[in-house]
Each structure stands twice: as C-alpha cells, then as structure tokens.
Scaffold this motif. Structure first.
Motif, PDB file in Angstrom:
ATOM      1  N   UNK A 108       0.827  -1.205   0.000  1.00  0.00           N
ATOM      2  CA  UNK A 108       0.000   0.000   0.000  1.00  0.00           C
ATOM      3  C   UNK A 108       0.862   1.256   0.000  1.00  0.00           C
ATOM      4  N   UNK A 109       1.962   1.222   0.744  1.00  0.00           N
ATOM      5  CA  UNK A 109       2.855   2.378   0.789  1.00  0.00           C
ATOM      6  C   UNK A 109       3.505   2.616  -0.569  1.00  0.00           C
ATOM      7  N   UNK A 110       3.860   1.542  -1.261  1.00  0.00           N
ATOM      8  CA  UNK A 110       4.449   1.690  -2.590  1.00  0.00           C
ATOM      9  C   UNK A 110       3.447   2.295  -3.569  1.00  0.00           C
ATOM     10  N   UNK A 111       2.179   1.873  -3.450  1.00  0.00           N
ATOM     11  CA  UNK A 111       1.150   2.414  -4.344  1.00  0.00           C
ATOM     12  C   UNK A 111       0.991   3.922  -4.157  1.00  0.00           C
ATOM     13  N   UNK A 112       1.152   4.400  -2.937  1.00  0.00           N
ATOM     14  CA  UNK A 112       0.974   5.820  -2.672  1.00  0.00           C
ATOM     15  C   UNK A 112       2.242   6.632  -2.768  1.00  0.00           C
ATOM     16  N   UNK A 113       3.339   5.988  -3.166  1.00  0.00           N
ATOM     17  CA  UNK A 113       4.616   6.698  -3.244  1.00  0.00           C
ATOM     18  C   UNK A 113       4.838   7.275  -4.639  1.00  0.00           C
ATOM     19  N   UNK A 114       5.916   8.012  -4.767  1.00  0.00           N
ATOM     20  CA  UNK A 114       6.274   8.605  -6.063  1.00  0.00           C
ATOM     21  C   UNK A 114       7.227   7.727  -6.852  1.00  0.00           C
ATOM     22  N   UNK A 115       7.476   6.506  -6.379  1.00  0.00           N
ATOM     23  CA  UNK A 115       8.384   5.607  -7.108  1.00  0.00           C
ATOM     24  C   UNK A 115       7.738   5.148  -8.411  1.00  0.00           C
ATOM     25  N   UNK A 116       8.496   5.061  -9.482  1.00  0.00           N
ATOM     26  CA  UNK A 116       7.941   4.574 -10.756  1.00  0.00           C
ATOM     27  C   UNK A 116       7.575   3.095 -10.648  1.00  0.00           C
ATOM     28  N   UNK A 117       6.607   2.683 -11.454  1.00  0.00           N
ATOM     29  CA  UNK A 117       6.133   1.300 -11.409  1.00  0.00           C
ATOM     30  C   UNK A 117       7.249   0.313 -11.710  1.00  0.00           C
ATOM     31  N   UNK A 151      13.551   3.454   2.398  1.00  0.00           N
ATOM     32  CA  UNK A 151      13.807   3.213   3.815  1.00  0.00           C
ATOM     33  C   UNK A 151      12.635   3.706   4.662  1.00  0.00           C
ATOM     34  N   UNK A 152      12.111   4.873   4.331  1.00  0.00           N
ATOM     35  CA  UNK A 152      10.977   5.429   5.066  1.00  0.00           C
ATOM     36  C   UNK A 152       9.729   4.564   4.887  1.00  0.00           C
ATOM     37  N   UNK A 153       9.482   4.106   3.661  1.00  0.00           N
ATOM     38  CA  UNK A 153       8.322   3.244   3.401  1.00  0.00           C
ATOM     39  C   UNK A 153       8.446   1.925   4.159  1.00  0.00           C
ATOM     40  N   UNK A 154       9.666   1.369   4.189  1.00  0.00           N
ATOM     41  CA  UNK A 154       9.883   0.106   4.889  1.00  0.00           C
ATOM     42  C   UNK A 154       9.674   0.266   6.393  1.00  0.00           C
ATOM     43  N   UNK A 155      10.161   1.367   6.952  1.00  0.00           N
ATOM     44  CA  UNK A 155       9.980   1.619   8.386  1.00  0.00           C
ATOM     45  C   UNK A 155       8.500   1.719   8.741  1.00  0.00           C
ATOM     46  N   UNK A 156       7.769   2.459   7.926  1.00  0.00           N
ATOM     47  CA  UNK A 156       6.340   2.646   8.183  1.00  0.00           C
ATOM     48  C   UNK A 156       5.585   1.326   8.084  1.00  0.00           C
ATOM     49  N   UNK A 157       5.929   0.514   7.064  1.00  0.00           N
ATOM     50  CA  UNK A 157       5.255  -0.769   6.881  1.00  0.00           C
ATOM     51  C   UNK A 157       5.593  -1.731   8.021  1.00  0.00           C
ATOM     52  N   UNK A 158       6.854  -1.712   8.454  1.00  0.00           N
ATOM     53  CA  UNK A 158       7.259  -2.595   9.549  1.00  0.00           C
ATOM     54  C   UNK A 158       6.498  -2.258  10.826  1.00  0.00           C
ATOM     55  N   UNK A 159       6.411  -0.976  11.147  1.00  0.00           N
ATOM     56  CA  UNK A 159       5.696  -0.575  12.354  1.00  0.00           C
ATOM     57  C   UNK A 159       4.202  -0.899  12.258  1.00  0.00           C
TER      58      UNK A 159
END
Length: 205
Positions: A108-117, A151-159
C-alpha cells in the motif's frame, strides 16, 4: 519476587493480572513511532516482564499444585510440554500475521509513493519478506533520494505490521485472562504428601 506476590494473591488472580499486564505492555509498544523515543518501548517491556513473571510462576503452581503428590512429576511434564507447544504455535501464528500485515502495508505504501512502477513492482514482489524482517530492500545503485524514500516506506510498513501483530497478541492475552478466571484454587494434598514422604523417606531430611 513474583513467588511472594503469588503466595499472597493466589494463582488464579496472578494469572489474570499477569495476562492483563502482558496485554497492556503489548498495546503500549504497538504505538511506537519511527521517530519516537525509547521511553514508551521501555514502559511496554517493563509491563511485559512483570506480566510474564506472574504468568510463568502461577502457571506452574496451578498445574503442579492441583495434582496429587505421586503425579506431580507427570503434571510438571505436561505443563512444560504445553508451554513449549504454545510458544511454537504462537511464533508461527503471530509470525504469519506479522509477515502478511507488513507485506500489505508495504504494498500500500508503494502504491501511494512517487516511485515509478518499474521500481515499485519488483520491490513489492521481493521486498515484503525483507521488510517483515526489519530490512529495507534498497536496490543496488539507488540514488540517495530513492534509498531514503524506500527506507521510510519500509519503516512505516514494519511498524504497521508490528502494531497489528501486537494488538492481536494483546487480544489473546485478554482472552487468556478471562479463561484464567476458571482456574480453581490450588488443591491441598497434605495427607497425600505425608503418605508419600513416609513411603519415600530418602526424599526428606
């Protein structure tokens, strides 16, 4: 120590209080934040420690204390077996919940991020397992900006996964506290103990 406290309040009440303290500690730690301090985690760990101290001792007392003297060894064996089985089952179930909830949060965090598909899709496929283990799956050669974002997305998902897992575990502890109310007071087998000691004088002084 916990033995002295349990001696005053009894095994049943100790089981209830221990379960609720453990639940409170898990709930407290479930609110941990990436930028939060150690105090909240320390309080949660202290509550967990207090709860486990009461639970472990009172569980042994309630199991072995309600068995006749000649079956005390068998009762202790049953208690230890149940404890090991419960620990293994808990790790499996809660570990699965942690992995699934972390994977869902990371996707879900990846879907809402600015990273390219082109970058987000491979991360979604291989990164969920790593994130559940507390590792940010940063591809080699990533720019500092991209690495910081992942790193920020991973931290948020882990928590998020940890929060879900701890709340489920806390709910189980509350159910355990309710079940503990059904535990009967420790039986007294003074006559059996005297007979056993008479038959086995080598055990006594």
């Amino acid at each position: 120590g916990s033995g002295r406290v349990i001696g005053r309040i009894g095994d049943r009440l100790a089981l209830v209080i221990g379960s609720l303290l453990l639940a409170a500690g898990l709930v407290s730690m479930s609110f941990a934040q990436v930028e939060g301090g150690y105090l909240q985690v320390a309080v949660g760990l202290a509550l967990v420690g207090l709860g486990l101290g009461l639970l472990v001792t009172s569980t042994v007392n309630a199991t072995v204390g309600n068995a006749p003297v000649e079956l005390a060894g068998a009762a202790a064996g049953v208690q230890q077996t149940a404890s090991r089985f419960g620990a293994a089952l808990g790790v499996a179930v809660l570990g699965g919940i942690m992995a699934a909830s972390t994977a869902a949060a990371f996707s879900s965090a990846l879907d809402g991020s600015t990273l390219p598909a082109a970058l987000a899709d491979p991360l979604r496929a291989v990164g969920s397992t790593a994130v559940a283990g507390g590792v940010a799956p940063i591809p080699p050669g990533s720019s500092a900006q991209v690495a910081a974002l992942i790193h920020s997305l991973a931290d948020t998902a882990f928590l998020s996964g940890m929060r879900t897992t701890m709340l489920v575990a806390a709910g189980i502890c509350v159910v355990g506290a309710a079940v503990a109310l059904l535990v009967r007071p420790k039986a007294i087998h003074e006559e059996d103990a005297e007979a056993f000691e008479a038959e086995h004088p080598f055990i006594t002084d």
